[in-house]
Scaffold this motif. Structure first.
Motif, short mmCIF file in Angstrom:
data_model
loop_
_atom_site.label_atom_id
_atom_site.label_comp_id
_atom_site.label_asym_id
_atom_site.label_seq_id
_atom_site.Cartn_x
_atom_site.Cartn_y
_atom_site.Cartn_z
N CYS A 131 -1.73 -63.09 18.28
CA CYS A 131 -2.30 -61.87 17.69
C CYS A 131 -2.80 -62.14 16.27
N GLN A 135 -7.11 -61.98 14.59
CA GLN A 135 -7.71 -61.28 13.46
C GLN A 135 -8.97 -61.99 12.96
N ARG A 166 -12.50 -58.89 19.27
CA ARG A 166 -11.11 -58.46 19.06
C ARG A 166 -10.80 -57.28 19.99
N ASP A 167 -11.77 -56.42 20.16
CA ASP A 167 -11.61 -55.28 21.07
C ASP A 167 -11.31 -55.77 22.49
N PHE A 208 -7.61 -57.32 22.72
CA PHE A 208 -6.49 -56.38 22.84
C PHE A 208 -6.52 -55.61 24.16
N TYR A 253 0.11 -54.99 15.08
CA TYR A 253 -1.27 -55.37 15.40
C TYR A 253 -1.88 -54.38 16.39
N GLU A 297 -2.48 -50.93 14.73
CA GLU A 297 -3.62 -51.02 13.82
C GLU A 297 -4.92 -51.07 14.60
N PHE A 298 -4.91 -51.76 15.75
CA PHE A 298 -6.12 -51.87 16.55
C PHE A 298 -6.47 -50.54 17.21
N SER A 299 -5.50 -49.92 17.90
CA SER A 299 -5.80 -48.69 18.63
C SER A 299 -4.56 -47.81 18.77
#
Length: 849
Positions: free
Chosen positions: A341, A345, A352-353, A356, A389, A392-394
């Protein structure tokens, strides 16, 4: 529009190094046949004459300054500048220049600038002589080679020429062969020269050279050269560390040889940058910018290759969630995902989308739920990092998962409740992990990042879920530490079987036995039967401060959800118990919570505060603080100043009627006098309104004399003493839908009214001339008959119109209407009675706290 955008002033630099204005015109970029290339043309706006005709030379250094200025040199001592009226025009011409020179328009200088001495040194050098002649690669030439490499570092042009020479002649591999010979011969002087040479080549900052130096064939010899720093008495043992100490762990065997090689290379280059080479502060930062980029792109490639290998990732997830996997293996798997992970970054947003989404599809969240509940501290810490992580992403992806999970699982094992439990059970004395988890929880419950669509409102659905399934877990430590109710305490101990011993006792014992055997009632912080409960343990106080910070966030952002919860649980009263804490930061957190509630200026909250007499612990804290001028003093004063400035009438009336005598001696601020003034002005306005009412509407008013009033008070106090020890405790109801909020509140206040009628009387202690000491006692203490402190003597609560009740006889002077108290109205003809009551000491009943 076009004319304005292209409008420029042309400047030239004169002999005195001052800019001369050559005129104003419009610039264009066109191909000029005579100059045989793209050129900049500026024609005067007055007569169309040519102000400037300049060919865009591929080797000229153009500089873009201050968004609207382009500067360059055409010849020796002939500098030119274009000053644009608009930034858009400057950007357009800059793109044309960069296009001709093959540069990225994001740069501010198209070529490396060199000083005048550099120009003089090389201006006569023939263009064909673009390479530096390298000495022959022999042992006796190493000193000469080292001097050459070191000398070119200060010159961008010479660095470029040396790099080309090294690349064309395969020079690096020859140097590394000399290194092996020097080591075999133990030629220390030669090894020191090779250290300078290899370090200098790294500082040339050329990716093509890095490809050679960091290949499997060469990299260990490069590391070897860097061991022999002349400044060190003994060489370092970097190769020994990389080959023997550092072990490559494959959690799942990697079959792709290219991927394995890329992982090895990235680790070693990272080691060179972080461990072997000096820190960037010692050298110019841009010397190693290409090295940083080399590592960056390697990481991108590794993530992409792993992500595309679905068989590999599926196997990792299978082993991570398999109960048969041993602890060491699971720790390695979690650490792999953490690093995976971290590498992600480096990806572009769209990549990155996809990364994840791949992890979510494979089941990262259910896997985290398992590992976050494990006893291994390292595993939990790594799992927390992975979870951060994902949040923060979604945040929406995580919320969607936990809401689906709630339909199939008990509350105890929900992911969010596991996170809350980890926050509560953090063993770190400074609660570092708890602070991180609290931040993640706040992100998850923040309405600002919740989606709202026509078919579905994430905010409403998730907040309903959170308050029904998770809020009781979050507030359990708070409720436990502000109550002596054994049932609640047992519930909490059952919930947090192995952790409460070190959260709640100063000894920080890490017992994993069951609550009945490891934790006695007396070990719980604040369970001293002779005192109001308040945590003295610093770690517990920190935990409660974190919980209060989160609850304060909820008050600001969740409106009716948190309002319903506060009313049903009588939460503010419990929070204000913490005003007694010896930890000032915790008392301030409790005060901040109340301040946020009052800041909403919501009359439901205001009625709850006044009926429950919840200013009492705040005023006690102010009086206990004495004359000390500190943060607590300022925060309390600010609270009352806010009420005065915002003119919150119901709170102003309550404070003045019940606490003014205790506060009137505070004269270093005008806050309390100001509140009294506001109160009297409002009272006068109400009286003027009543004077306008026809007298016939007021003729049947029931009146009694002062003597009758006193007799009624005595009867009420006597009944109170007979029933001492009997207390009606407000039942804690299960959270209900928000539509029932008014009814819940009224039922709650009816119960509180019943309790008030059974509390005990005590006069306030005088602490200073003209001042009274209020002592806050919690209803839980009264329930057990353990409270030996003096209690607050108060007048009846303020009525809804801000006037004061003239009698304490509840049967005759206070009417209960839908659960609220409505007092009699003051009339102007009561002035004599008012004066009589003010001149004689008056007994005031204690309001239940």
């Amino acid at each position: 529009m076009s004319d304005t955008r292209r409008r420029v002033k042309v400047y030239t630099l004169n002999e005195d190094r001052q800019w001369d204005d050559r005129g104003t015109g419009h610039v264009s970029s066109t191909y000029v046949e005579e100059l045989k290339g793209m050129s900049l043309l500026v024609r005067a706006e007055s007569d169309g004459s040519l102000l400037l005709e300049s060919k865009i030379n591929p080797n000229t250094a153009y500089q873009k300054q201050q968004d609207t200025l382009i500067v360059w040199s055409e010849a020796e001592n002939y500098d030119l500048a274009l000053s644009f009226q608009e930034k858009a025009g400057c950007d357009e011409i800059w793109e044309k220049i960069c296009q001709v020179q093959g540069k990225d328009p994001s740069v501010e200088v198209t070529q490396d600038l060199i000083d005048e001495s550099e120009e003089e040194r090389f201006e006569e050098m023939p263009e064909t002589s673009h390479l530096i002649d390298l000495p022959t690669c022999e042992l006796n030439k190493l000193e000469e080679i080292a001097d050459l490499v070191t000398s070119v570092l200060s010159s961008p042009i010479r660095r470029e020429k040396l790099a080309l020479a090294l690349e064309n002649e395969g020079y690096i591999k020859k140097l590394l062969q000399l290194f092996q010979a020097c080591e075999n011969l133990e030629n220390t002087e030669g090894l020191h020269h090779l250290y300078e040479i290899i370090r200098g080549i790294l500082f040339l900052n050329k990716a093509t050279l890095f490809e050679v130096m960091f290949s499997d064939e060469c990299i260990m010899d490069v590391v070897g050269c860097l061991e022999y720093d002349p400044a060190l008495a003994q060489p370092k043992r970097h190769r020994e560390f990389l080959t023997k100490t550092a072990k490559f762990k494959e959690v799942i065997p990697i079959t792709d040889s290219e991927l394995r090689q890329k992982i090895h290379q990235t680790y070693r280059v990272q080691y060179i940058q972080d461990i072997i080479l000096p820190t960037p502060s010692v050298f110019e930062e841009n010397f190693l910018s290409t090295l940083t980029s080399f590592i960056f792109f390697n990481k991108v490639e590794i993530v992409s290759m792993l992500q595309e290998d679905e068989k590999f990732l599926s196997e990792v997830f299978a082993q991570l969630t398999d109960e048969a996997t041993d602890d060491d293996k699971r720790r390695e798997l979690v650490n792999f995902f953490k690093e995976f992970c971290a590498f992600s970054q480096t990806l572009q947003p769209q990549n990155r989308d996809a990364f994840f989404k791949t992890l979510a599809k494979l089941g990262i969240l259910p896997a985290l739920e398992i590992v976050m509940g494990m006893d291994d501290l390292q595993v939990r810490s790594a799992a927390t990092d992975i979870f951060s992580y994902l949040v923060e992403f979604s945040p929406s992806m995580v919320r969607e998962f936990v809401m689906q999970e709630a339909q199939q699982s008990d509350d105890d094992i929900l992911l969010i409740n596991v996170v809350i439990e980890q926050m509560i059970c953090d063993t770190d004395p400074e609660l570092g992990g708890a602070v991180q988890l609290m931040g993640l929880l706040r992100t998850l419950i923040d309405p600002e990042n919740m989606l709202a669509t026509t078919n579905k409102t994430e905010k409403s659905e998730f907040l309903n879920f959170f308050y029904n399934h998770c809020m009781h877990v979050l507030t359990a430590p708070l409720l436990t530490n502000t109550s002596e109710d054994k049932c609640e305490k047992d519930f909490f101990l059952k919930h947090y079987r192995y952790s409460w011993s070190f959260v709640c006792t100063p000894s920080h014992s890490h017992s994993h036995s069951t609550p009945s055997s490891s934790i006695s009632q007396d070990n719980i912080v604040g369970s001293n039967k002779n005192n109001t409960i308040c945590p003295d343990n610093y770690q517990t106080a920190q935990l409660l401060a974190l919980i209060l910070e989160l609850l304060t966030f909820c008050v600001e952002h969740h409106t009716y959800h948190i309002k319903n919860y506060i009313m049903n649980k009588d939460l503010l009263r419990r929070v204000l118990v913490l005003m007694n804490s010896k930890h000032t930061f915790l008392a301030l957190c409790a005060l901040r919570f109340m301040r946020r509630i009052i800041g909403l200026k919501d009359e439901f909250y205001n009625r709850y505060i006044t009926k429950g007499n919840l200013f009492e612990p705040v005023i006690n804290a102010l009086l206990d603080n004495g004359t000390r001028y500190n943060l607590l003093n300022s925060a309390v004063i600010e609270l009352f100043e806010f009420i005065r400035v915002e003119d919150i009438k119901s709170l102003t009336a309550h404070i003045v009627e019940n606490f003014y005598k205790a506060l009137e001696s505070i004269e270093y601020v005008q806050t309390f006098k100001g509140l009294k003034t506001k109160y009297e002005q409002e009272k006068d306005r109400q009286n003027q309104k009543l004077n306008s009412v026809p007298s016939i509407l007021r003729s049947n008013r029931f009146r009694r004399d002062a003597k009758a009033l006193e007799e009624d008070e005595e009867m009420w106090f006597n009944e109170d003493e007979e029933e001492e020890g009997k207390v009606v405790v407000a039942p804690v109801e299960k959270s209900k839908p928000e539509d029932d909020f008014p009814d819940n509140y009224e039922k709650f206040m009816e119960t509180k009214k019943a309790k008030e009628s059974e509390d005990k009387e005590n006069l306030p202690k005088r602490t200073s001339p003209g001042g009274f000491k209020f002592t806050f006692s919690h209803s839980a203490s009264a329930a057990n008959g353990t409270n030996s402190k003096s209690v607050v003597a108060q007048t009846p609560p303020a009525t809804s119109n801000g006037s004061s009740s003239k009698t304490t006889n509840l049967a005759t002077s206070v009417t209960a209407t839908k659960g609220s108290l409505v007092g009699l109205v003051d009339y102007p003809d009561d002035e004599e009675e008012d004066e009589e009551e003010e001149t004689s000491p008056r007994k005031r009943p204690r309001l239940g706290s």
